[in-house]
Design a protein around this motif. Sequence first.
Motif, short mmCIF file in Angstrom:
data_model
loop_
_atom_site.label_atom_id
_atom_site.label_comp_id
_atom_site.label_asym_id
_atom_site.label_seq_id
_atom_site.Cartn_x
_atom_site.Cartn_y
_atom_site.Cartn_z
N ASP A 133 0.82 -1.21 0.00
CA ASP A 133 0.00 0.00 0.00
C ASP A 133 0.85 1.26 0.00
OD1 ASP A 133 -2.38 -1.51 0.16
OD2 ASP A 133 -2.26 -1.57 2.36
N MET A 134 2.11 1.15 0.39
CA MET A 134 2.99 2.31 0.51
C MET A 134 3.74 2.61 -0.80
SD MET A 134 2.48 3.17 3.63
CE MET A 134 0.81 2.51 3.48
N ILE A 135 3.51 1.79 -1.81
CA ILE A 135 4.24 1.96 -3.07
C ILE A 135 3.29 2.54 -4.12
CG2 ILE A 135 5.71 0.86 -4.80
CD1 ILE A 135 6.71 0.68 -1.88
N GLY A 136 3.26 3.85 -4.19
CA GLY A 136 2.47 4.52 -5.21
C GLY A 136 3.34 4.80 -6.43
N GLN A 137 2.76 5.44 -7.42
CA GLN A 137 3.50 5.76 -8.64
C GLN A 137 4.69 6.67 -8.36
OE1 GLN A 137 3.31 4.33 -11.53
NE2 GLN A 137 1.69 3.04 -10.73
N GLY A 138 4.52 7.63 -7.43
CA GLY A 138 5.62 8.53 -7.10
C GLY A 138 6.81 7.80 -6.51
N GLU A 139 6.54 6.89 -5.58
CA GLU A 139 7.62 6.11 -4.98
C GLU A 139 8.29 5.24 -6.04
OE1 GLU A 139 5.01 7.34 -1.73
OE2 GLU A 139 4.60 6.38 -3.63
N ARG A 140 7.48 4.59 -6.84
CA ARG A 140 8.03 3.71 -7.87
C ARG A 140 8.91 4.48 -8.85
NH1 ARG A 140 6.51 -1.27 -8.02
NH2 ARG A 140 4.44 -1.12 -7.16
N ARG A 141 8.46 5.65 -9.25
CA ARG A 141 9.21 6.46 -10.21
C ARG A 141 10.53 6.94 -9.60
NH1 ARG A 141 5.31 9.40 -11.27
NH2 ARG A 141 5.68 11.11 -9.85
N LYS A 142 10.53 7.32 -8.34
CA LYS A 142 11.73 7.89 -7.73
C LYS A 142 12.70 6.82 -7.23
CE LYS A 142 9.55 12.17 -6.34
NZ LYS A 142 9.08 13.00 -5.24
N LEU A 143 12.21 5.63 -6.94
CA LEU A 143 13.06 4.62 -6.31
C LEU A 143 13.44 3.44 -7.19
CD1 LEU A 143 11.35 4.44 -2.80
CD2 LEU A 143 13.40 5.72 -3.43
N THR A 144 12.77 3.25 -8.30
CA THR A 144 13.05 2.08 -9.13
C THR A 144 14.37 2.25 -9.86
OG1 THR A 144 10.71 1.65 -9.43
CG2 THR A 144 12.20 0.63 -11.01
N LEU A 145 15.21 1.24 -9.74
CA LEU A 145 16.50 1.22 -10.41
C LEU A 145 16.45 0.22 -11.55
CD1 LEU A 145 18.83 1.25 -7.29
CD2 LEU A 145 18.17 3.19 -8.71
N PRO A 146 17.31 0.35 -12.54
CA PRO A 146 17.34 -0.61 -13.64
C PRO A 146 17.61 -2.02 -13.12
CG PRO A 146 18.70 1.29 -14.17
CD PRO A 146 18.30 1.42 -12.73
N ALA A 147 17.08 -3.02 -13.80
CA ALA A 147 17.24 -4.41 -13.38
C ALA A 147 18.69 -4.86 -13.32
CB ALA A 147 16.45 -5.32 -14.30
N ASP A 148 19.56 -4.22 -14.11
CA ASP A 148 20.97 -4.61 -14.11
C ASP A 148 21.77 -3.93 -13.00
OD1 ASP A 148 21.27 -1.99 -14.95
OD2 ASP A 148 22.15 -2.49 -16.90
#
Length: 151
Positions: A133-148
């Motif tokens: 529930d704590m992972i919104g689009q804003g968090e995902r956009r700012k925290l997601t790193l490339p898979a490699d």
Amino acid sequence: MRLTQHSDYALRALVFLASNPDRLSSIREIAECYSLSENYMIKIIHRLGLGGFIETIRGRNGGLRLGRPADAIRIGDVVRFTEDDCALVSCMQPPGERNGASCRLMPDCTLRHTLDEALGAFFAVLDNRTLADMIGQGERRKLTLPADGGP
């Protein structure tokens, strides 16, 4: 109630890992993301590992990931695990931990019962929310790193 920095950053570390579910993350990445020292993050990660909230994979291709799915990690469980003392006032602590504090209103204090009810309501809200529930689009956009793992 005010959470300790330890709990605050433990929750942030979990949010980071939940935002990157398809890759292993490093302590360094999490520490840099939140501008913390790696040594401080090591202590937080160690504690979260003891609680089963995260899993550490050792070795050359090792790293960190959630210990169970984000939708199975309740925020209330994390806070209870990372906070050493959730008592709002000293009389709410177990008898052996009150440091000699006594109150002539015990055990019939209405204030204590009211504060206990408020703390229960606080945890009821946290227990009703999961890490997912704590992972919104804003968090995902700012925290997601490339898979490699690269920038």
